[in-house]
Design an enzyme around this catalytic site. Structure first.
Site, mmCIF file in Angstrom:
data_model
loop_
_atom_site.group_PDB
_atom_site.id
_atom_site.type_symbol
_atom_site.label_atom_id
_atom_site.label_comp_id
_atom_site.label_asym_id
_atom_site.label_seq_id
_atom_site.Cartn_x
_atom_site.Cartn_y
_atom_site.Cartn_z
ATOM 1 N N CYS A 116 6.972 47.272 -14.588
ATOM 2 C CA CYS A 116 7.007 45.739 -15.211
ATOM 3 C C CYS A 116 8.302 45.405 -15.818
ATOM 4 O O CYS A 116 8.800 46.186 -16.586
ATOM 5 C CB CYS A 116 5.870 45.585 -16.115
ATOM 6 S SG CYS A 116 5.627 44.159 -17.296
ATOM 7 N N LYS B 105 2.257 4.508 1.286
ATOM 8 C CA LYS B 105 2.699 4.915 2.837
ATOM 9 C C LYS B 105 2.123 6.238 2.587
ATOM 10 O O LYS B 105 2.895 7.350 2.252
ATOM 11 C CB LYS B 105 4.181 4.861 3.484
ATOM 12 C CG LYS B 105 4.278 5.031 4.791
ATOM 13 C CD LYS B 105 5.843 4.922 5.050
ATOM 14 C CE LYS B 105 5.862 5.025 6.641
ATOM 15 N NZ LYS B 105 5.576 6.553 7.204
ATOM 16 N N CYS C 273 1.299 44.789 -22.651
ATOM 17 C CA CYS C 273 2.329 44.212 -22.251
ATOM 18 C C CYS C 273 2.367 42.507 -22.824
ATOM 19 O O CYS C 273 1.537 42.061 -22.728
ATOM 20 C CB CYS C 273 1.971 43.975 -20.580
ATOM 21 S SG CYS C 273 3.446 42.826 -19.766
ATOM 22 N N ASP D 189 1.202 10.205 3.770
ATOM 23 C CA ASP D 189 1.932 11.066 4.318
ATOM 24 C C ASP D 189 1.261 12.139 5.088
ATOM 25 O O ASP D 189 0.853 13.196 4.540
ATOM 26 C CB ASP D 189 3.080 11.841 3.382
ATOM 27 C CG ASP D 189 4.002 12.606 4.490
ATOM 28 O OD1 ASP D 189 4.214 12.260 5.614
ATOM 29 O OD2 ASP D 189 4.897 13.095 3.915
ATOM 30 N N TYR E 280 -5.940 1.521 6.935
ATOM 31 C CA TYR E 280 -4.955 0.615 6.482
ATOM 32 C C TYR E 280 -4.617 -0.554 7.649
ATOM 33 O O TYR E 280 -3.740 -1.173 7.373
ATOM 34 C CB TYR E 280 -3.581 1.374 6.097
ATOM 35 C CG TYR E 280 -2.949 2.397 7.217
ATOM 36 C CD1 TYR E 280 -2.737 2.024 8.637
ATOM 37 C CD2 TYR E 280 -2.856 3.720 6.981
ATOM 38 C CE1 TYR E 280 -2.093 2.822 9.306
ATOM 39 C CE2 TYR E 280 -2.260 4.755 7.763
ATOM 40 C CZ TYR E 280 -1.802 4.065 9.039
ATOM 41 O OH TYR E 280 -1.414 5.094 9.879
ATOM 42 N N LYS F 245 10.982 3.610 1.785
ATOM 43 C CA LYS F 245 10.884 4.997 1.704
ATOM 44 C C LYS F 245 11.494 5.554 0.258
ATOM 45 O O LYS F 245 12.560 5.118 -0.130
ATOM 46 C CB LYS F 245 11.712 5.633 2.783
ATOM 47 C CG LYS F 245 11.491 5.484 4.244
ATOM 48 C CD LYS F 245 10.098 5.972 4.585
ATOM 49 C CE LYS F 245 10.100 7.437 5.000
ATOM 50 N NZ LYS F 245 10.487 7.816 6.503
ATOM 51 N N GLU G 245 1.014 -1.216 0.062
ATOM 52 C CA GLU G 245 -0.094 -0.116 0.098
ATOM 53 C C GLU G 245 0.788 1.263 -0.011
ATOM 54 O O GLU G 245 2.149 1.257 0.538
ATOM 55 C CB GLU G 245 -0.820 0.082 1.249
ATOM 56 C CG GLU G 245 -1.634 -1.290 1.571
ATOM 57 C CD GLU G 245 -2.234 -1.355 2.933
ATOM 58 O OE1 GLU G 245 -1.869 -0.060 3.751
ATOM 59 O OE2 GLU G 245 -2.611 -1.979 3.373
ATOM 60 N N CYS H 46 1.105 44.216 -12.959
ATOM 61 C CA CYS H 46 1.631 45.187 -14.258
ATOM 62 C C CYS H 46 0.415 46.125 -14.845
ATOM 63 O O CYS H 46 -0.666 45.425 -15.092
ATOM 64 C CB CYS H 46 2.208 44.431 -15.320
ATOM 65 S SG CYS H 46 2.329 45.318 -17.119
ATOM 66 N N CYS I 152 7.480 45.077 -19.828
ATOM 67 C CA CYS I 152 6.958 46.050 -20.694
ATOM 68 C C CYS I 152 7.159 47.372 -20.311
ATOM 69 O O CYS I 152 7.120 48.352 -20.811
ATOM 70 C CB CYS I 152 5.473 46.166 -20.987
ATOM 71 S SG CYS I 152 4.251 46.455 -19.582
HETATM 72 S S1 IVH Z 1 0.337 0.157 8.609
HETATM 73 C C1 IVH Z 1 1.984 -1.515 13.073
HETATM 74 N N1 IVH Z 1 -0.066 1.211 6.460
HETATM 75 O O1 IVH Z 1 3.525 5.108 8.733
HETATM 76 C C2 IVH Z 1 2.176 -0.357 12.297
HETATM 77 N N2 IVH Z 1 1.103 2.616 8.148
HETATM 78 O O2 IVH Z 1 6.070 4.600 10.366
HETATM 79 C C3 IVH Z 1 1.408 -0.399 11.243
HETATM 80 N N3 IVH Z 1 1.393 4.940 7.395
HETATM 81 O O3 IVH Z 1 2.306 5.256 12.012
HETATM 82 C C4 IVH Z 1 1.161 0.766 10.419
HETATM 83 N N4 IVH Z 1 0.620 4.770 5.391
HETATM 84 O O4 IVH Z 1 1.218 6.850 10.352
HETATM 85 C C5 IVH Z 1 0.593 1.464 7.599
HETATM 86 N N5 IVH Z 1 -0.606 1.970 4.361
HETATM 87 C C6 IVH Z 1 -0.003 2.231 5.651
HETATM 88 C C7 IVH Z 1 0.408 3.508 6.107
HETATM 89 C C8 IVH Z 1 0.902 3.598 7.166
HETATM 90 C C9 IVH Z 1 1.136 5.485 6.391
HETATM 91 C C10 IVH Z 1 1.999 5.650 8.595
HETATM 92 C C11 IVH Z 1 1.602 5.294 10.048
HETATM 93 C C12 IVH Z 1 2.354 4.707 10.714
HETATM 94 C C13 IVH Z 1 3.772 5.129 10.300
HETATM 95 C C14 IVH Z 1 4.494 4.019 10.587
#
Ligand code: IVH
Length: 701
Positions: A413, A120, A437, A122, A230, A319, A118, A431, A416
């Site tokens: 500007c 990650k 212009c 942010d 998740y 990452k 999945e 401008c 022009c």
């Molecule tokens: S699973 C046991 N799935 O990443 C921990 N975490 O560094 C299970 N995060 O605190 C977490 N997307 O804030 C999981 N698809 C995802 C995620 C995810 C973002 C974040 C989450 C977690 C941190 C872990």
């Protein structure tokens, strides 16, 4: 193992202090001091040293902690199941090593293992508890054991079900996921903040965190936040799902959003392939992700693998390169936008940000330069995400060189040389060159030729661009000098279409004063104002020689519009353009008044939220052209509310008062009907879908 020397000890002390400080700024103050990349680099270095010298590890080392203690102001909520963190992998080799580790522990072949991958996300991790299908509490991660109870704020998110869907509700369900803000939502929120001199957020994650930490849930409700689930932390009774992916599908049935990118893959090759593909898609997702989370899909195997310290053995975070980097601000140049707005553009020492070399970033406007406190020569944090223009988000003040130079906003500007004006209460400097212009020319020509201006049939965007790029057209008057023999040289222009265009231009020479004034593209002078000006002054000469006070006497013309009109006609080049147009045969019957349908006469409308297809000002101008008054607040007398994305309190009020609400699609339908005179004026009001989406979350209980 070597004994640490004094140099190492000093480094550890310095890294811990820097990381502690960064943590505090980031988690407690929502005001980061380090870029993610700089933070990660320091943390990795500290981890390296601690691994080599385990005796140096202390319980309070930043490597040992998950987050920061909860803020005062929200009740503490204890996590029955701690909210853990994930180990990271920074390369494909580290990913493959993870698969091997898992396979060895389970005594199986790595190729046989299935993983659920999945994005990650942010954003901000939150945990939601449902009892008998009803949301009873929601909390942030906090320090992993105790979080902040932000239930009222979370309840404002539409993507969080207040009651689980379906008939059979589990006795207990604890769902975890991420609250995120999309790029579009973030841009709109910051644009609004810049307009209103409010706090601007550095990135969508900070915006999400700041929005969730509001003491007033009504503020949170106006923020474009989304929840994506998740993880299931607790579920009673067990629903018999054997895999994580099946559980996620089950959450979908309960009414949660889960990642649309989720995929089940096999072995190290499958995992690496997924990470590569998502990396390529990253820029187009419309929200920030900082990597991929890879989880052993089989829940029985997850239990067998268990946890080590603060992270599960069955998952890892791969990452991606950071979306923020630091670099040097070499210079600032000023660009002229479509409406003449002057945008300061940062010229940077080229730096690779999330896989793309960035050498320019926007500084938005003079206020933003002031807010950032940035100078030429500074080290700045740059952020780029998806299609969003790279931004300067922070200045590393402590790194300022002694020869740093102040950024001086130009008075004329750069394209022009016309005067730059900045009106009171307006953020952008512009401008005043208008049609003259070159930077504004293309847009101005498009407006000039548009249907409700001179209505030049067949003169579309592509053609205007081709004409301007070849320098065949510098002012609108040049259009009227175009000859069919020359036009055929343009791409996609045959003999017939060239002749048609010349004929359309010839026809457009005969117009009305109101259309002509509107076509000039004077700021804030829409169709309705142009018609009022034409009616009031009767002749172009009278209008051109009017003083500000004379202009303010015109119906619906206030000091701002009067100033725009006055400045426009004071510029000699605008007068030249007008003379030239008249010399080219443009004419109208003096004092001709545009007769257009005014189906909204006597009605007051309100616009709120962000519209995708037009700015709010454009929406306002179109309503006004139809005779409506446009107000900033909703009352019983409001004829209708146009609610764009992220509409907030006005929408709530309209719903309470029973004022008809139009979403953007309905608004566009209506506009088209009103403008072509095909409407029956009756409001469509709210559709069933609108009513449901807009209702107070409480109603769903
Ligand atoms: S699973 C046991 N799935 O990443 C921990 N975490 O560094 C299970 N995060 O605190 C977490 N997307 O804030 C999981 N698809 C995802 C995620 C995810 C973002 C974040 C989450 C977690 C941190 C872990």
């Amino acid at each position: 193992m070597t004994q640490p020397d004094q140099k190492i000890l000093d480094e550890v002390t310095r890294l811990r202090a820097e990381l502690d400080d960064a943590n505090h700024r980031y988690y407690v103050l929502d005001d980061p001091s380090l870029t993610d990349a700089d933070y990660d680099r320091r943390l990795r270095r500290l981890q390296e040293i601690e691994t080599a010298h385990p005796a140096l590890v202390t319980p309070d080392s930043p490597t040992q902690r998950i987050g920061a203690p909860p803020d005062a102001g929200f009740p503490e909520i204890e996590h029955v199941v701690p909210m853990l963190s994930l180990d990271n992998a920074f390369s494909e080799e580290e990913l493959a090593a993870f698969v091997t580790r898992v396979a060895e522990r389970l005594e199986v072949e790595g190729d046989e293992l299935t993983f659920c991958c999945e994005p990650k996300l942010d954003g901000v991790a939150v945990s939601l508890v449902y009892e008998a299908g009803v949301l009873i509490s929601g909390a942030t991660r906090g320090d992993g054991r105790t979080g902040e109870g932000i239930t009222s704020n979370l309840r404002t998110l539409r993507s969080i079900p207040l009651r689980l869907r379906g008939e059979a509700h589990p006795e207990l369900l604890e769902v975890r996921g991420e609250v995120i803000m999309s790029h579009a939502g973030f841009e709109a929120l910051n644009a609004r903040a810049r307009d209103q001199d409010d706090k601007v957020f550095a990135n969508p994650r900070n915006a999400a965190a700041g929005s969730l930490r509001q003491l007033d849930p009504r503020v949170t409700a106006t923020r474009p936040l989304e929840f994506s689930a998740y993880q299931v932390a607790r579920l009673k009774p067990d629903q018999g799902d054997a895999t994580h992916s099946a559980l996620m599908a089950h959450l979908g049935d309960f009414g949660f959003r889960t990642s649309s990118e989720l995929a089940v893959v096999k072995g190290p090759a499958g995992v690496i392939d997924f990470c590569r593909q998502l990396g390529e898609k990253r820029d187009g997702l419309g929200y920030d992700i900082d990597g991929v989370v890879i989880k052993v899909d089989d829940l029985r195997l997850q239990r067998e693998l268990g946890f080590v310290a603060r992270a599960p053995r069955w998952a890892i975070a791969f990452k991606f390169p950071a979306q923020e980097q630091t670099t040097r601000l070499n210079d600032v140049e000023f660009q002229v936008g479509r409406t003449g707005a002057i945008t300061p553009v940062a010229r940077l020492e080229p730096v690779s940000v999330a896989g793309v070399t960035v050498s320019n970033a926007t500084l938005h406007n003079a206020d933003e330069i002031h807010r950032l406190g940035v100078m030429i020569g500074d080290t700045v944090a740059i952020r780029r995400a998806g299609d969003v223009i790279p931004q300067v988000v922070r200045v590393m003040g402590e790194l300022r060189p002694s020869d740093a130079r102040e950024i001086v906003f130009p008075e004329r500007c750069p394209v022009c040389d016309a005067e730059i004006e900045r009106l009171e209460g307006e953020v952008a400097a512009r401008c005043s060159g208008g049609l003259y212009c070159p930077a504004q020319r293309k847009e101005a020509l498009k407006h000039f030729a548009s249907r409700r201006a001179l209505d030049i049939d067949g003169l579309g965007e592509k053609l205007i661009e081709a004409l301007v790029e070849r320098d065949w057209v510098t002012t609108p008057a040049d259009l009227f000098r175009l000859q069919a023999e020359r036009l055929v040289e343009l791409p996609r222009m045959g003999q017939k279409s060239s002749e048609n265009l010349v004929a359309a231009l010839s026809k457009a020479r005969s117009t009305t004063l109101a259309r002509f004034i509107y076509a000039l593209g004077i700021r804030e002078v829409g169709e309705a104002t142009a018609a009022n000006l034409a009616r009031h002054f009767g002749t172009l000469e009278a209008l051109m020689s009017a003083e500000r006070a004379d202009l303010e006497a015109v119906e619906e013309v206030g000091p701002i519009v009067a100033a725009h009109v006055h400045t426009f006609f004071c510029q000699p080049h605008n007068r030249e353009t007008i003379d030239d147009l008249i010399a080219c045969g443009l004419h109208w019957e003096e004092a001709a008044v545009v007769e257009r349908p005014q189906p909204l006469l006597g009605q007051t409308w309100v616009l709120t939220g962000t519209l995708e297809s037009m700015t709010r000002d454009q929406g306002k101008a179109r309503l006004q052209a139809l005779g409506a008054k446009v107000s900033g607040s909703v009352s019983k007398k409001t004829a209708g509310l146009v609610a764009g994305e992220a509409a907030g309190s006005k929408l709530e009020k309209a719903m309470q008062l029973g004022v008809p609400v139009l979403d953007e699609a309905a608004f566009l339908d209506r506009l088209a009907a009103w403008e072509t005179g095909e409407s029956d004026v009756e409001e469509r009001g709210v559709t069933e879908r609108d009513a449901k989406e807009n209702s107070d979350p409480e109603d769903e209980r």
